[in-house]
Design a protein around this motif. Structure first.
Motif, PDB file in Angstrom:
ATOM      1  N   ALA A   1       0.833  -1.200   0.000  1.00  0.00           N
ATOM      2  CA  ALA A   1       0.000   0.000   0.000  1.00  0.00           C
ATOM      3  C   ALA A   1       0.867   1.248   0.000  1.00  0.00           C
ATOM      4  N   PHE A   2       0.377   2.278  -0.672  1.00  0.00           N
ATOM      5  CA  PHE A   2       1.019   3.582  -0.604  1.00  0.00           C
ATOM      6  C   PHE A   2       0.356   4.343   0.539  1.00  0.00           C
ATOM      7  N   ILE A   3       1.169   5.081   1.308  1.00  0.00           N
ATOM      8  CA  ILE A   3       0.631   5.779   2.479  1.00  0.00           C
ATOM      9  C   ILE A   3       0.518   7.283   2.248  1.00  0.00           C
ATOM     10  N   ALA A   4       1.616   7.948   2.014  1.00  0.00           N
ATOM     11  CA  ALA A   4       1.573   9.406   1.943  1.00  0.00           C
ATOM     12  C   ALA A   4       2.848   9.950   1.334  1.00  0.00           C
ATOM     13  N   ARG A   5       2.740  11.167   0.836  1.00  0.00           N
ATOM     14  CA  ARG A   5       3.894  11.933   0.397  1.00  0.00           C
ATOM     15  C   ARG A   5       4.328  12.836   1.536  1.00  0.00           C
TER      16      ARG A   5
END
Length: 325
Positions: free
Chosen positions: A121-125
């Protein structure tokens, strides 16, 4: 017979379960889940991970345990995660450095991001910032560049070292502005910001997630952020891209798992993490720390993003002349 009120209650309960996949019992997880981090407690990634792990633990009915393994420019934690059992109960809460830039900076690593991990999963920049202490006479980026040029090599710009994310941002900043700042490496953000507030270094490049609290307390001043445009909540702070078109240097957080992890654990984690990231309360809570969440990617999309970032960073390291050691 079921009376009207009870029938309506049953319908409402059924709708809640249908609308909230997080609460469906699907077998996994049936024991605590571990997230390994390469950063220490209290760091930006750690703060974000704990917000998510706390909520996921409540949804899953199983603890999501954070295991901090800092050191070695993310290598210690990444190696531990890569060597963990691929049983669906160990994940790696990773940063840009661990998955993308380390392979460009080191000739040998005790782990291979492309082979040892699968995307989850991608979380945040996580934007970075150029900061000075509150009392500094440096008010703008133009001030900083001018002062560095007036006394080449004496104006000090702190960072976490030449082979770290903040260090490479500092080098790119020097190159593209033709500033003459002396880049001072620190073991970590905490040590650097303490020196910054103490006047031992004149400016610093650091991630907002680790410095937002000090900035909001009025102890540090943010001169500019490193994202492509101004950030919500920091509307008065310019983006470096306003002076340096195309400058877009943000870190990011992603969850990966040891290769061989069961697909069911990956799919469930991706779906439930994305649901949390799309929860307004969770997104706003993380945004107060600094990172900007993105709950739009499935696991395949995360893989594509990682490959694109690897290619982008290869070009950046070539531009600033960083060679693997």
């Amino acid at each position: 017979m079921i009376n009207r009120r009870r029938f309506q209650g049953l319908l409402a309960g059924t709708a809640l379960v249908a609308a909230t996949p997080l609460l469906r019992a699907q077998g996994w997880p049936d024991k605590p889940v571990k997230w390994i981090l390469s950063q220490p407690p209290g760091s930006g990634p750690d703060n974000v991970a704990r917000i998510l792990s706390d909520r996921l633990g409540k949804f899953w009915g199983q603890a999501v345990v954070i295991e901090n393994k800092p050191g070695g420019q993310n290598i210690v934690g990444a190696q531990a995660a890569a060597r963990s059992p691929a049983d669906g109960f160990t994940f790696y809460f990773a940063t840009t450095a661990a998955l993308v830039t380390n392979p460009l900076l080191f000739k040998t690593l005790p782990y291979d991001p492309a082979k040892d991990f699968v995307p989850v999963a991608f979380i945040a920049r996580s934007p970075f910032a150029v900061l000075v202490r509150a009392e500094s006479p440096v008010k703008t980026i133009d001030d900083l560049v001018a002062r560095s040029k007036a006394a080449p090599g004496t104006f000090t710009l702190g960072n976490e070292g030449p082979r770290t994310f903040s260090g490479m941002i500092a080098r790119l900043f020097n190159a593209r502005t033709q500033a003459a700042a002396n880049l001072v490496p620190y073991a970590n953000v905490g040590v650097g910001t303490q020196d910054l507030m103490g006047g031992h270094v004149e400016a610093m490049v650091a991630d907002l997630a680790s410095t937002t609290a000090l900035a909001k307390q009025g102890r540090l001043r943010v001169l500019a952020t490193t994202a492509a445009q101004r950030l919500a909540g920091w509307d008065a702070v310019p983006a470096l891209a306003e002076k340096l078109p195309g400058f877009d240097m943000v870190g990011w957080f992603a969850v990966v798992a040891p290769t061989g992890t069961p697909a069911a654990a990956i799919e469930r984690s991706n779906r439930d993490i994305n649901a949390l990231l799309n929860d307004k309360e969770v997104a706003e809570r993380i945004a107060t720390i600094g990172p900007l969440v993105d709950g739009s990617m499935n696991a395949d999309a995360v893989g594509g993003f990682l490959r694109a970032e690897a290619a982008r960073w290869q070009a950046i390291t070539q531009e600033i002349g960083v060679l693997p050691e």
